[in-house]
Design an enzyme around this catalytic site. Structure first.
Site, mmCIF file in Angstrom:
data_model
loop_
_atom_site.group_PDB
_atom_site.id
_atom_site.type_symbol
_atom_site.label_atom_id
_atom_site.label_comp_id
_atom_site.label_asym_id
_atom_site.label_seq_id
_atom_site.Cartn_x
_atom_site.Cartn_y
_atom_site.Cartn_z
ATOM 1 N N TRP A 66 0.839 -1.213 0.000
ATOM 2 C CA TRP A 66 0.000 0.000 0.000
ATOM 3 C C TRP A 66 0.863 1.248 0.000
ATOM 4 O O TRP A 66 0.574 2.210 0.711
ATOM 5 C CB TRP A 66 -0.937 0.042 1.211
ATOM 6 C CG TRP A 66 -1.880 -1.104 1.293
ATOM 7 C CD1 TRP A 66 -1.861 -2.118 2.198
ATOM 8 C CD2 TRP A 66 -3.009 -1.347 0.428
ATOM 9 N NE1 TRP A 66 -2.899 -2.999 1.949
ATOM 10 C CE2 TRP A 66 -3.615 -2.545 0.869
ATOM 11 C CE3 TRP A 66 -3.552 -0.677 -0.671
ATOM 12 C CZ2 TRP A 66 -4.745 -3.072 0.256
ATOM 13 C CZ3 TRP A 66 -4.671 -1.204 -1.289
ATOM 14 C CH2 TRP A 66 -5.256 -2.388 -0.817
ATOM 15 N N CYS A 109 6.839 11.653 11.159
ATOM 16 C CA CYS A 109 6.545 11.973 9.751
ATOM 17 C C CYS A 109 5.043 11.899 9.519
ATOM 18 O O CYS A 109 4.463 12.753 8.829
ATOM 19 C CB CYS A 109 7.254 10.992 8.812
ATOM 20 S SG CYS A 109 9.042 10.937 9.051
ATOM 21 N N MET A 168 -27.879 13.427 -2.633
ATOM 22 C CA MET A 168 -28.686 14.574 -3.072
ATOM 23 C C MET A 168 -28.734 14.720 -4.592
ATOM 24 O O MET A 168 -29.625 15.377 -5.121
ATOM 25 C CB MET A 168 -28.136 15.856 -2.431
ATOM 26 C CG MET A 168 -28.415 15.902 -0.936
ATOM 27 S SD MET A 168 -27.374 17.077 -0.097
ATOM 28 C CE MET A 168 -28.162 18.605 -0.546
ATOM 29 N N GLU A 201 -2.990 6.755 7.082
ATOM 30 C CA GLU A 201 -2.426 7.726 8.043
ATOM 31 C C GLU A 201 -3.130 7.641 9.396
ATOM 32 O O GLU A 201 -3.391 8.654 10.036
ATOM 33 C CB GLU A 201 -2.550 9.141 7.489
ATOM 34 C CG GLU A 201 -1.774 9.355 6.219
ATOM 35 C CD GLU A 201 -0.311 9.628 6.476
ATOM 36 O OE1 GLU A 201 0.048 9.876 7.638
ATOM 37 O OE2 GLU A 201 0.461 9.569 5.520
#
Ligand SMILES: Cc1cc2nc3c(=O)[nH]c(=O)nc-3n(C[C@H](O)[C@H](O)[C@H](O)COP(=O)(O)OP(=O)(O)OC[C@H]3O[C@@H](n4cnc5c(N)ncnc54)[C@H](O)[C@@H]3O)c2cc1C
Length: 389
Positions: free
Chosen positions: A167, A243, A342, A368
């Site tokens: 990933w 980081c 919508m 993250e």
């Protein structure tokens, strides 16, 4: 200015921005409108990354934007955040590219590298000539990176690396990979150049999210690196986590851009789409959705602006970044889903940007630090009890 990129500033936060910050925001807004939006749906559909934009992004100072020296723009964190916001109003994949290049790869070298490493990599990375990727996640270790299985063993004056990273954004186009690995003393980072013997990267295809972004698997089989390629100041898990804090900061801002794009699009749509006797915008249920969206975007903007001021003052805590990333991305995802609803059937086609943002935000909510992992970080902060395992 395209309607979807217009500002949404219900509490007149513009008054709190300097002219330089506004100029940065408006420059990126124009870049997105003129150079990103015309081709991004095609890239998303074809599962290709718009590599042709990299040199323009570099020219606009997007790489290492808030770092000082080494050819970086050295802007403050408000301007940097606004930059990420405008970029993600275009596409989360492009913002991911900038985040990985800047906050993960360049920052790793900037914060933990030697002066020689900084001179060697950072100016080229700021110019977009050297692309970086950040290899932390592994097939069996995502939310718990401390469990990583990638190992670096001493080999004379150098190291031998073995492991798999999965990933990894930008993996196959990166000239240098920041690879996090375990050594006897704990976790540290290595700079692995493209073409190193035993190092391979391949694209992960078939994503329904972040299709205009490259996601790769990195394979390291007896990769030999010199000790000069180790990040000497990266000592323990706190190094990659530092980081991630930088990247999460930009993500918290970026999510506002994606949410704003969805809100704007839905608002315009319901004003012109008539069902039963009048425009959809005249129905209370529709207005309730719009008000919910406006409220959450405005709250997210306020959180980010305050976070930026704390960051510029050197007072920002990682937990505050967790708060902002967790809230803003999750609310942006909810806004995208509402906007999709919508537009009815039109909500699922790429004539409108909503479905693309919605699918992208599923990733942003996961990477993250997932929504739940940030909940655990905040839970630990307020109770003093860690509930991770
Ligand atoms: C498109 C994309 C790009 C990415 N880019 C990068 C990159 O450039 N570099 C990199 O290193 N990584 C990257 N990642 C990886 C990403 O950071 C991980 O996917 C993320 O950390 C989650 O890990 P996981 O997918 O293994 O999920 P898991 O950790 O397996 O989590 C699965 C579910 O379990 C929940 N969970 C986990 N632990 C707990 C717990 N203790 N208590 C309760 N619930 C828990 C999670 O919240 C989640 O809902 C990327 C991912 C994607 C999708």
């Amino acid at each position: 200015m395209a309607e979807i990129l217009k500002d949404l500033d219900y509490f007149e936060l513009d008054e709190l921005l300097t002219s330089e910050e506004k100029l940065t925001r408006d420059t990126i807004k124009q870049f997105v409108e003129r150079e990103v939006l015309p081709s991004v749906e095609r890239h998303f559909a074809n599962e290709t990354f718009p590599k042709e934009l990299v040199s323009r992004m570099a020219e606009l100072g997007m790489f290492g934007a808030n770092l000082k020296g080494y050819g970086c723009a050295g802007m403050n964190n408000v301007a940097y955040g606004l930059m990420m916001q405008e970029l993600e109003a275009g596409d989360s994949g492009l913002r991911s590219f900038a985040s990985v290049q800047s906050a993960l790869s360049m920052y790793s070298i900037y914060a933990f590298g030697t002066e020689e490493q900084k001179q060697r990599y950072l100016p080229g990375m700021a110019r977009g000539e050297i692309i970086g990727c950040f290899g932390l996640t592994e097939p069996d270790h995502g939310s718990d990176p401390g469990g990583m299985e990638t190992r670096a063993k001493r080999d004379g004056k150098g190291w031998v690396l073995n492991g798999t990273k999965r990933w990894i954004t930008n993996g196959t186009i990166a000239n240098v990979a920041i690879v996090w690995a375990k050594v006897d003393e704990g976790i540290t980072g290595f700079l692995v150049d493209k073409g190193s013997s035993g190092f391979g990267a391949h694209d992960m295809k078939g994503k329904f999210s972040m299709r205009a972004s490259i996601t790769s698997e990195l394979v390291l089989e007896d990769v030999k690196v010199d000790d000069s390629q180790r990040l000497p100041e990266a000592k323990g898990l706190r190094a990659p986590l530092a980081c991630l804090t930088q990247a999460r900061y930009g993500i918290a801002w970026g999510a506002i851009g994606a949410a704003r794009s969805c809100y704007r699009c839905a608002l315009e749509y319901v004003k012109s789409r008539r069902q039963f006797s009048r425009p959809l915008a005249g129905y209370q249920l529709v207005q309730a959705k719009l008000v919910q969206m406006l409220t959450e975007i405005t709250k997210a903007q306020m959180v980010c602006l305050r976070l930026a001021h704390l960051k510029d003052a050197g007072k920002m805590r990682p937990e505050q970044v967790s708060f902002a990333k967790r809230n803003n991305v999750n609310e942006a995802l909810k806004i995208a889903r509402l906007a999709r609803d919508m537009l009815g059937a039109n909500g699922i086609v790429n004539e409108y940007p909503i479905i693309r943002h919605m699918l992208n935000l599923e990733t942003v909510n996961t990477y993250e630090g997932t929504f739940d992992v940030h909940t655990l970080i905040l839970g630990r902060d307020i109770t003093g009890e860690a509930a991770f395992d």
